[in-house]
Write a protein that holds these residues in place. Structure first.
Motif, PDB file in Angstrom:
ATOM      1  N   ALA A   1      -4.724  35.574 -42.376  1.00 48.89           N
ATOM      2  CA  ALA A   1      -5.957  34.895 -41.963  1.00 48.89           C
ATOM      3  C   ALA A   1      -6.170  35.205 -40.487  1.00 48.89           C
ATOM      4  O   ALA A   1      -5.206  35.422 -39.741  1.00 48.89           O
ATOM      5  N   ASP A   2      -7.422  35.223 -40.081  1.00 50.94           N
ATOM      6  CA  ASP A   2      -7.746  35.458 -38.672  1.00 50.94           C
ATOM      7  C   ASP A   2      -7.308  34.262 -37.837  1.00 50.94           C
ATOM      8  O   ASP A   2      -7.342  33.116 -38.296  1.00 50.94           O
ATOM      9  N   PHE A   3      -6.902  34.538 -36.615  1.00 54.52           N
ATOM     10  CA  PHE A   3      -6.557  33.467 -35.693  1.00 54.52           C
ATOM     11  C   PHE A   3      -7.795  32.620 -35.430  1.00 54.52           C
ATOM     12  O   PHE A   3      -8.886  33.135 -35.214  1.00 54.52           O
ATOM     13  N   ASN A   4      -7.602  31.304 -35.451  1.00 53.85           N
ATOM     14  CA  ASN A   4      -8.687  30.367 -35.192  1.00 53.85           C
ATOM     15  C   ASN A   4      -8.111  29.245 -34.332  1.00 53.85           C
ATOM     16  O   ASN A   4      -7.351  28.412 -34.838  1.00 53.85           O
ATOM     17  N   ALA A   5      -8.435  29.239 -33.075  1.00 51.20           N
ATOM     18  CA  ALA A   5      -7.876  28.265 -32.140  1.00 51.20           C
ATOM     19  C   ALA A   5      -8.167  26.822 -32.553  1.00 51.20           C
ATOM     20  O   ALA A   5      -7.301  25.954 -32.435  1.00 51.20           O
ATOM     21  N   ASP A   6      -9.370  26.573 -33.052  1.00 45.65           N
ATOM     22  CA  ASP A   6      -9.710  25.207 -33.480  1.00 45.65           C
ATOM     23  C   ASP A   6      -8.849  24.770 -34.658  1.00 45.65           C
ATOM     24  O   ASP A   6      -8.378  23.632 -34.706  1.00 45.65           O
ATOM     25  N   ALA A   7      -8.627  25.663 -35.605  1.00 45.05           N
ATOM     26  CA  ALA A   7      -7.795  25.352 -36.772  1.00 45.05           C
ATOM     27  C   ALA A   7      -6.344  25.129 -36.347  1.00 45.05           C
ATOM     28  O   ALA A   7      -5.662  24.248 -36.879  1.00 45.05           O
ATOM     29  N   VAL A   8      -5.880  25.905 -35.380  1.00 45.10           N
ATOM     30  CA  VAL A   8      -4.516  25.731 -34.874  1.00 45.10           C
ATOM     31  C   VAL A   8      -4.373  24.367 -34.215  1.00 45.10           C
ATOM     32  O   VAL A   8      -3.410  23.635 -34.474  1.00 45.10           O
ATOM     33  N   LEU A   9      -5.327  23.998 -33.373  1.00 44.55           N
ATOM     34  CA  LEU A   9      -5.251  22.689 -32.714  1.00 44.55           C
ATOM     35  C   LEU A   9      -5.320  21.549 -33.725  1.00 44.55           C
ATOM     36  O   LEU A   9      -4.612  20.550 -33.587  1.00 44.55           O
ATOM     37  N   ALA A  10      -6.139  21.703 -34.753  1.00 46.76           N
ATOM     38  CA  ALA A  10      -6.207  20.677 -35.804  1.00 46.76           C
ATOM     39  C   ALA A  10      -4.877  20.581 -36.536  1.00 46.76           C
ATOM     40  O   ALA A  10      -4.388  19.476 -36.820  1.00 46.76           O
ATOM     41  N   ALA A  11      -4.272  21.720 -36.840  1.00 45.18           N
ATOM     42  CA  ALA A  11      -2.988  21.728 -37.541  1.00 45.18           C
ATOM     43  C   ALA A  11      -1.900  21.101 -36.674  1.00 45.18           C
ATOM     44  O   ALA A  11      -1.107  20.278 -37.159  1.00 45.18           O
ATOM     45  N   LEU A  12      -1.851  21.477 -35.416  1.00 48.93           N
ATOM     46  CA  LEU A  12      -0.830  20.916 -34.521  1.00 48.93           C
ATOM     47  C   LEU A  12      -1.037  19.426 -34.291  1.00 48.93           C
ATOM     48  O   LEU A  12      -0.065  18.668 -34.194  1.00 48.93           O
ATOM     49  N   THR A  13      -2.266  18.988 -34.226  1.00 44.32           N
ATOM     50  CA  THR A  13      -2.559  17.556 -34.103  1.00 44.32           C
ATOM     51  C   THR A  13      -2.045  16.815 -35.331  1.00 44.32           C
ATOM     52  O   THR A  13      -1.402  15.761 -35.217  1.00 44.32           O
ATOM     53  N   SER A  14      -2.322  17.361 -36.498  1.00 44.99           N
ATOM     54  CA  SER A  14      -1.859  16.761 -37.743  1.00 44.99           C
ATOM     55  C   SER A  14      -0.329  16.670 -37.779  1.00 44.99           C
ATOM     56  O   SER A  14       0.240  15.630 -38.123  1.00 44.99           O
TER      57      SER A  14
END
Length: 148
Positions: A52-65
């Protein structure tokens, strides 16, 4: 009201009521938290693997979770929840509670550090992803029963 209507109403009522009871059980809550955690890790793993392409927003959401799960997960292992609801919790959680709590604290610290790093590209994600997921494996090795 005829018998068929009464019976159907009883079935519907019991079906709706049963999951509500189970949903409050600590074993069920911790299983749901691990599913949430697994989804977050999985989303980032796809990026790390190039699926999957890198997505900074998705990464931050995942790390927040992950940080949120890590912060509350330990609360769902009270005495008496060692069995039931197909739990995979190992007895070591209760026989080595200090070790389990330390593993969770390390996971929370690493999750918070990864979140604070706010990975802005794939290399930055890889730098925090490895250490974070090593925590998962280490904890599962000791504190999770092996699936048959």
């Amino acid at each position: 009201m005829n018998f068929k209507t009464l019976f159907a109403a009883a079935l519907i009522g019991s079906a709706a009521f049963s999951p509500a009871i189970a949903a409050d059980e600590p074993q069920v809550v911790r299983q749901e938290l691990m599913k949430k955690n697994g989804g977050a890790v999985g989303a980032m793993a796809k990026m790390v693997k190039g699926e999957a392409d890198f997505n900074a927003d998705a990464v931050l959401a995942a790390l927040t979770s992950i940080s949120e799960v890590a912060g509350s997960f330990g609360e769902y292992f009270p005495e008496g929840s060692e069995t039931g609801f197909e739990t995979e919790a190992a007895p070591a959680i209760w026989s080595d509670r200090a070790g389990f709590d330390a593993a969770l604290a390390k996971y929370k610290t690493d999750a918070d550090a990864a979140l604070a790093a706010a990975p802005a590209d794939l290399d930055a994600l890889k730098a925090v992803f490895g250490p974070l997921t090593k925590n998962c494996g280490a904890c599962h090795e000791t504190y999770r029963l092996k699936k048959s």
